[in-house]
Structures are given as C-alpha cells and as structure tokens.
Design a protein around this motif. Structure first.
Motif, PDB file in Angstrom:
ATOM      1  N   SER A 256       0.798  -6.338  -6.493  1.00 13.18           N
ATOM      2  CA  SER A 256       0.083  -5.278  -7.179  1.00 13.18           C
ATOM      3  C   SER A 256       0.097  -3.948  -6.445  1.00 13.18           C
ATOM      4  CB  SER A 256      -1.355  -5.709  -7.431  1.00 13.18           C
ATOM      5  OG  SER A 256      -1.996  -6.000  -6.211  1.00 13.18           O
ATOM      6  N   PHE A 257       1.016  -3.743  -5.499  1.00 13.23           N
ATOM      7  CA  PHE A 257       1.148  -2.470  -4.805  1.00 13.23           C
ATOM      8  C   PHE A 257       2.611  -2.065  -4.793  1.00 13.23           C
ATOM      9  CE2 PHE A 257      -2.556  -4.543  -3.073  1.00 13.23           C
ATOM     10  CZ  PHE A 257      -3.501  -3.542  -3.080  1.00 13.23           C
TER      11      PHE A 257
ATOM     12  N   PRO B 164      -1.359  -3.602   0.544  1.00  7.97           N
ATOM     13  CA  PRO B 164      -1.046  -2.181   0.699  1.00  7.97           C
ATOM     14  C   PRO B 164      -0.342  -1.856   2.011  1.00  7.97           C
ATOM     15  CG  PRO B 164      -3.398  -2.533   0.931  1.00  7.97           C
ATOM     16  CD  PRO B 164      -2.806  -3.826   0.468  1.00  7.97           C
TER      17      PRO B 164
ATOM     18  N   HIS C 158       2.813   0.700   2.677  1.00  5.04           N
ATOM     19  CA  HIS C 158       2.769   1.789   3.654  1.00  5.04           C
ATOM     20  C   HIS C 158       3.916   1.663   4.652  1.00  5.04           C
ATOM     21  CE1 HIS C 158      -0.870   3.851   2.469  1.00  5.04           C
ATOM     22  NE2 HIS C 158      -1.477   2.689   2.344  1.00  5.04           N
TER      23      HIS C 158
ATOM     24  N   CYS D 228       3.857   8.005  -2.590  1.00  2.43           N
ATOM     25  CA  CYS D 228       2.460   7.579  -2.518  1.00  2.43           C
ATOM     26  C   CYS D 228       2.358   6.121  -2.949  1.00  2.43           C
ATOM     27  CB  CYS D 228       1.549   8.456  -3.366  1.00  2.43           C
ATOM     28  SG  CYS D 228       1.801   8.319  -5.117  1.00  2.43           S
ATOM     29  N   VAL D 229       1.390   5.434  -2.368  1.00  3.42           N
ATOM     30  CA  VAL D 229       1.173   4.024  -2.684  1.00  3.42           C
ATOM     31  C   VAL D 229       0.329   3.932  -3.952  1.00  3.42           C
ATOM     32  CG1 VAL D 229       0.153   1.864  -1.874  1.00  3.42           C
ATOM     33  CG2 VAL D 229       1.339   3.363  -0.269  1.00  3.42           C
ATOM     34  N   MET D 230       0.747   3.043  -4.849  1.00  2.00           N
ATOM     35  CA  MET D 230       0.048   2.848  -6.117  1.00  2.00           C
ATOM     36  C   MET D 230      -0.402   1.390  -6.217  1.00  2.00           C
ATOM     37  SD  MET D 230       0.421   5.853  -7.599  1.00  2.00           S
ATOM     38  CE  MET D 230       0.651   5.996  -9.349  1.00  2.00           C
ATOM     39  N   VAL D 231      -1.433   1.164  -7.016  1.00  6.89           N
ATOM     40  CA  VAL D 231      -1.988  -0.172  -7.210  1.00  6.89           C
ATOM     41  C   VAL D 231      -2.109  -0.433  -8.718  1.00  6.89           C
ATOM     42  CG1 VAL D 231      -4.377   0.644  -7.073  1.00  6.89           C
ATOM     43  CG2 VAL D 231      -3.861  -1.729  -6.541  1.00  6.89           C
TER      44      VAL D 231
ATOM     45  N   TRP E  88      -0.065   1.575 -13.282  1.00  4.73           N
ATOM     46  CA  TRP E  88      -0.078   1.933 -11.854  1.00  4.73           C
ATOM     47  C   TRP E  88      -1.021   3.097 -11.646  1.00  4.73           C
ATOM     48  CZ3 TRP E  88       1.735  -1.395  -8.569  1.00  4.73           C
ATOM     49  CH2 TRP E  88       2.807  -2.204  -8.894  1.00  4.73           C
TER      50      TRP E  88
ATOM     51  N   TYR F 262      -3.523   4.530  -5.086  1.00  4.71           N
ATOM     52  CA  TYR F 262      -4.334   3.659  -4.234  1.00  4.71           C
ATOM     53  C   TYR F 262      -5.440   4.494  -3.607  1.00  4.71           C
ATOM     54  CZ  TYR F 262      -5.439   0.070  -0.778  1.00  4.71           C
ATOM     55  OH  TYR F 262      -6.081  -0.864  -0.017  1.00  4.71           O
TER      56      TYR F 262
ATOM     57  N   THR G 237      -7.292   4.543  -0.904  1.00  2.50           N
ATOM     58  CA  THR G 237      -7.314   4.912   0.511  1.00  2.50           C
ATOM     59  C   THR G 237      -6.034   5.640   0.919  1.00  2.50           C
ATOM     60  OG1 THR G 237      -6.421   2.778   1.147  1.00  2.50           O
ATOM     61  CG2 THR G 237      -8.821   3.009   1.130  1.00  2.50           C
ATOM     62  N   GLU G 238      -5.276   6.152  -0.036  1.00  2.00           N
ATOM     63  CA  GLU G 238      -4.015   6.837   0.256  1.00  2.00           C
ATOM     64  C   GLU G 238      -4.228   8.038   1.171  1.00  2.00           C
ATOM     65  OE1 GLU G 238      -0.991   5.994  -0.194  1.00  2.00           O
ATOM     66  OE2 GLU G 238      -0.052   7.854   0.354  1.00  2.00           O
TER      67      GLU G 238
END
Length: 126
Positions: free
Chosen positions: A3-4, A69, A73, A89-92, A116, A119, A121-122
């Motif tokens: 899921s990331f 996550p 990263h 950028c990280v997506m969830v 998506w 995230y 805490t990005e």
C-alpha cells in the motif's frame, strides 16, 4: 497488501516514454511517403522529447508497490542518487474523498473507492 509507492518523474521513465512515442520514420515533405531516419536522428529526437516529458509531464507511479513506507523512502533515496527525479513523493492507498469530505462509494460494488494519497509523514523525510 502493498500500500505504499513513489510518484514522480525520473529521467529514465521520461526516456522510456519518449522512445515509445518516437518511431523510425518521419513524415515526408509535401505529403510524400514517410522516410526512414538514422539512429543518430532518432537519438536526437528521443533526447529532445525526453527532456520535454521530464519537465512537463504529470507525475506518475515510478516505483513498485511496497509493504511499508520505509521501503518506499529507501527506493526514492536510491533513485535520487542514481538519476534525476522530479516530484518524488511517497503515496499510500486510502479512500477517495469527494468535495464534501465523504468517501466515494462504488456504484458497482458498494464499497469505498481507494486511490493513492500523499503519505502524511512525507514532510519529515524530504
């Protein structure tokens, strides 16, 4: 469930898209038959198109899906060291929300639609 993932644009992805778009022929002059182009001509066209795509194309998923996550990263850190990355950028995965703030429900399944999302805490990892 994975899921990331990482969304953005890399120079390698832009080049792959450009190579797919650029063929081995170009239109002839005055509506004549298309002519074959050389490898050097094609390479120049692909380089030019890849630069345009890297700067202007919308971001897209550039990594595989991950379970946590920190893996996303780490993938992004490696990508930034090995190639140019724009907008990484990280997506969830999460529920799609309508303009009123309510979850969007699928008309077919009756379940919430997932999409998506950035995230949360990005900002700490930028």
């Amino acid at each position: 469930m994975s899921s990331f993932c990482v969304f953005g644009m890399t120079a390698l992805v832009a080049r792959a898209i450009a190579e797919e778009e650029i063929g081995w022929t170009v239109p002839g002059e005055n509506f004549s038959r298309p002519r074959q182009i050389s490898r050097e001509e094609r390479a120049a066209l692909v380089d030019k198109r890849a630069a345009e795509l890297f700067e202007k194309r919308a971001v897209r998923q550039i990594s595989p899906a991950f379970d946590a996550p920190q893996f996303a990263h780490e993938w992004l850190d490696i990508a930034r060291r090995s190639t140019r990355v724009r907008g990484g950028c990280v997506m969830v995965r999460g529920p799609k929300i309508n303009a009123k703030g309510a979850p969007v429900i699928s008309k077919i399944t009756g379940l919430p639609v997932t999409t998506w999302l950035p995230y949360p805490t990005e900002a700490r990892h930028a």
